[in-house]
Each structure stands twice: as C-alpha cells, then as structure tokens.
Design an enzyme around this catalytic site. Structure first.
Site, PDB file in Angstrom:
ATOM      1  CG  ASP A   7      11.413   6.263 -33.424  1.00 44.53           C
ATOM      2  OD1 ASP A   7      10.992   5.095 -33.422  1.00 44.53           O
ATOM      3  OD2 ASP A   7      10.928   7.144 -32.696  1.00 44.53           O
ATOM      4  CB  SER A   8       7.486   5.700 -35.688  1.00 44.09           C
ATOM      5  OG  SER A   8       7.627   5.773 -34.281  1.00 44.09           O
ATOM      6  CE1 TYR A  39       5.705   4.989 -38.871  1.00 42.73           C
ATOM      7  CE2 TYR A  39       7.265   3.165 -38.908  1.00 42.73           C
ATOM      8  CZ  TYR A  39       6.821   4.365 -39.425  1.00 42.73           C
ATOM      9  OH  TYR A  39       7.477   4.945 -40.470  1.00 42.73           O
ATOM     10  N   GLY A  40       2.751   1.986 -33.672  1.00 41.67           N
ATOM     11  CA  GLY A  40       2.381   0.883 -32.785  1.00 41.67           C
ATOM     12  C   GLY A  40       0.922   0.493 -32.790  1.00 41.67           C
ATOM     13  CB  CYS A  70      11.388   2.328 -34.480  1.00 40.91           C
ATOM     14  SG  CYS A  70       9.601   2.066 -34.370  1.00 40.91           S
ATOM     15  CG  ASN A  71      11.975  -1.325 -29.250  1.00 37.98           C
ATOM     16  OD1 ASN A  71      12.730  -2.220 -28.920  1.00 37.98           O
ATOM     17  ND2 ASN A  71      12.176  -0.067 -28.905  1.00 37.98           N
ATOM     18  CB  THR A  72       6.807  -0.522 -33.515  1.00 40.32           C
ATOM     19  OG1 THR A  72       6.596  -0.071 -32.176  1.00 40.32           O
ATOM     20  CG2 THR A  72       5.516  -1.009 -34.102  1.00 40.32           C
ATOM     21  CD  GLU A 162       6.356  11.588 -31.939  1.00 38.30           C
ATOM     22  OE1 GLU A 162       6.295  12.535 -32.742  1.00 38.30           O
ATOM     23  OE2 GLU A 162       7.396  10.925 -31.730  1.00 38.30           O
ATOM     24  CB  CYS A 194       8.571   1.864 -26.851  1.00 35.40           C
ATOM     25  SG  CYS A 194       8.108   3.344 -27.784  1.00 35.40           S
ATOM     26  CB  THR A 195      13.394   4.305 -29.046  1.00 36.33           C
ATOM     27  OG1 THR A 195      12.486   4.538 -30.128  1.00 36.33           O
ATOM     28  CG2 THR A 195      14.247   3.081 -29.334  1.00 36.33           C
ATOM     29  CG  HIS A 196       8.453   7.529 -28.539  1.00 33.25           C
ATOM     30  ND1 HIS A 196       8.714   6.807 -29.674  1.00 33.25           N
ATOM     31  CD2 HIS A 196       8.002   8.744 -28.967  1.00 33.25           C
ATOM     32  CE1 HIS A 196       8.408   7.530 -30.743  1.00 33.25           C
ATOM     33  NE2 HIS A 196       7.982   8.714 -30.343  1.00 33.25           N
TER      34      HIS A 196
HETATM   35  N1  DGL Z   1       9.770   4.522 -30.808  1.00 35.47           N
HETATM   36  C1  DGL Z   1       8.882   3.528 -31.360  1.00 35.47           C
HETATM   37  C2  DGL Z   1       9.227   2.164 -30.767  1.00 35.47           C
HETATM   38  O1  DGL Z   1      10.347   2.001 -30.295  1.00 35.47           O
HETATM   39  C3  DGL Z   1       7.455   3.974 -31.240  1.00 35.47           C
HETATM   40  C4  DGL Z   1       6.532   3.259 -32.161  1.00 35.47           C
HETATM   41  C5  DGL Z   1       5.261   3.998 -32.487  1.00 35.47           C
HETATM   42  O2  DGL Z   1       5.329   4.915 -33.304  1.00 35.47           O
HETATM   43  O3  DGL Z   1       4.210   3.611 -31.960  1.00 35.47           O
HETATM   44  O4  DGL Z   1       8.448   1.244 -30.783  1.00 35.47           O
END
Ligand code: DGL
Length: 269
Positions: A7-8, A39-40, A70-72, A162, A194-196
């Site tokens: 993940d990011s 990343y988003g 990470c979805n992004t 974060e 988003c996994t967060h």
């Molecule tokens: N957990 C990432 C996701 O699922 C976060 C992406 C990010 O860093 O913005 O999209």
C-alpha cells in the site's frame, strides 16, 4: 515464498490483518510506501512509477504473488503492470475487483454478461486519483446494469490518518459524507474504495445512517485471497509477517500501533 502486500502507507494493514486472521501462518511481507504517501493526489505517471518500484522491491523479497492493497495503485497501475512488465512466474492482484463482485453479489470469476443486481444506488468514497479514473464504474458496468454510482473524492483523509490525527479524519468523513448525501440522498450501499478508510468505518456508518450498508475491503479481499490460494497452493508458505516501510520507522510503527490497537514494528526497506 511470502505473499507481498503493498500500500502507499498504512491502509493496506486493514487487508493484511484480515488475511493473517484467515491464514495465520502465511509468510507475508507488507510494504508501505509511507515516504511517498498520499498517492491519491499524484498524477498517473507518478503513481505508476511508485507502484512499479514497490512491486519490484517485493519481488526482491521473493514475493511471487503481490496484492496491491491500495485502490489508487490498483485503479491506475495494475492493468498496465500486468500487460507490460509482469515476469512469467509472478502474479499481481488488485483489490478493486473482489469488492465489486461482493457489491454485485457475483461470484469470483463469474464472467457472464452484465445483469440487473439488487443494489441500485452506490455511494463511492475514494481518493481523488481513484475517483478520476472511473475504474470502479467501468468494472461495475462489466458486471451489472441499472446501478447509479456517485463518487466522492475524499481529499485530505489519507493524510489525516497517516498523521494519526483521528479528530481531523472524523471531521473530514462527516463533511465528505454530507457532500455526497446532498447529491444522492438515499444510497443503498456505500463503498469504502480506499484501504485506509475502514479505520474510520464506524464514523462512515454513523454519518451515513444505519440503513446504508457499508462495504470495506479487508474481509472481502482476504476471502478472495483464500479462494485464490486454494486454486494456487504453490503460493502458500508458512512463516512470519514482516513490515517494511520507506518512511520513518519510529513514526510509522507508532501510527500503525495506534490505528490498529496492536503492536506493529516496521523496519526500513
Ligand atoms: N490506501 C490507498 C488506497 O486504497 C490510499 C492512497 C493514497 O495514498 O492516497 O487508495
């Protein structure tokens, strides 16, 4: 060989925890690119390059199977990596498809024509980059017809998580949910894309109301992975879970430990 989970930042831990619950002795290498999170808000080329680099790092850790939690990164980079630079003996899987299959109640790998499904109005919460790709709507259209999706880019939310600033994160959830409900007052389901975001699942649920079913990825992806491993047992190997980060190990370990309410020690890549 261990399974790689990328993940990011810390969000992919919501997937790793559910995987480890179901397959407790599976060797896993978790990699959080906390140095470059979020990343988003980046452009597609940057997201692709960072994701590619991270996957190569996990290949260097002998992870022949890598889950992009990470979805992004999944929305922007997975297809291109699979098509352009995947070595024959490696597999890279994103987290989008299992989520959509769960929402549309279609079985993993069901490739029949799109059909009407129970869900009609979907509220999607995701990062600005994920929303801009429209990847969720595209994947959904392969499987279902007659579904409206309204997507809310949740600017600032990943940063707040974060930074371990849960007060700010909760305020952001409330304002993003109310922005979406103004456009779509009665969604059937909400998708945390988003996994967060599962870290704030209760907050999403209370802002949306109890009539809205909230989908988040941890369990769904973990169950898909168990199913995948039953068909590809060569990826199963007993061992430990190792947590790697590109960020500051003290800060990242502290935030992970607080967010997941259990001790998590990261080391440097
Ligand atoms: N957990 C990432 C996701 O699922 C976060 C992406 C990010 O860093 O913005 O999209």
């Amino acid at each position: 060989m261990p399974i790689g989970i990328f993940d990011s930042g810390l969000g992919g831990l919501t997937v790793q925890q559910e995987v480890s619950l179901r397959i407790p002795n599976q060797a896993i290498v978790y990699l959080g690119d906390n140095f470059h999170v979020p990343y988003g808000v980046r452009d597609h080329e940057q997201i692709y390059d960072l994701t590619h680099k991270a996957i190569e790092r996990l290949w260097g850790e002998d992870c022949d199977l890598v889950i992009i939690a990470c979805n992004t990164a999944s929305a922007v980079a997975v297809k291109r990596i699979q098509e352009e630079c995947l070595p024959r003996d490696k597999r890279v899987l994103g987290v989008f498809v299992p989520l959509i299959e769960a929402v549309t109640e279609r079985r993993w790998g069901d490739n029949s024509a799109p059909r009407e499904v129970n869900v009609k109005q979907v509220a999607l919460f995701a990062t600005p980059a994920t929303v801009a790709t429209r990847a969720f709507q595209r994947e959904l259209a392969y499987r279902a017809i007659g579904v409206d999706v309204d997507a809310q880019p949740c600017g600032g939310l990943v940063d707040a998580i974060e930074e371990n600033d849960l007060k700010l994160a909760e305020a952001l959830v409330k304002s993003h949910v109310s922005a979406l409900l103004r456009r779509m007052p009665k969604p059937d389901v909400a998708v945390l894309g988003c996994t967060h975001y599962p870290i704030l699942k209760d907050c999403f649920q209370s802002a949306l109301g109890s009539n809205v079913q909230v989908y988040s990825q941890g369990k769904i992806v973990a169950e898909s992975l168990v199913d995948y491993l039953s068909r590809h047992p060569n990826f199963v190997e007993k061992g430990q879970v190792k947590f790697l980060t590109t960020g500051n190990i003290t800060k990242v370990s502290k935030a992970a430990t607080r967010l997941l309410a259990k001790t998590i020690e990261f080391t440097s890549v």
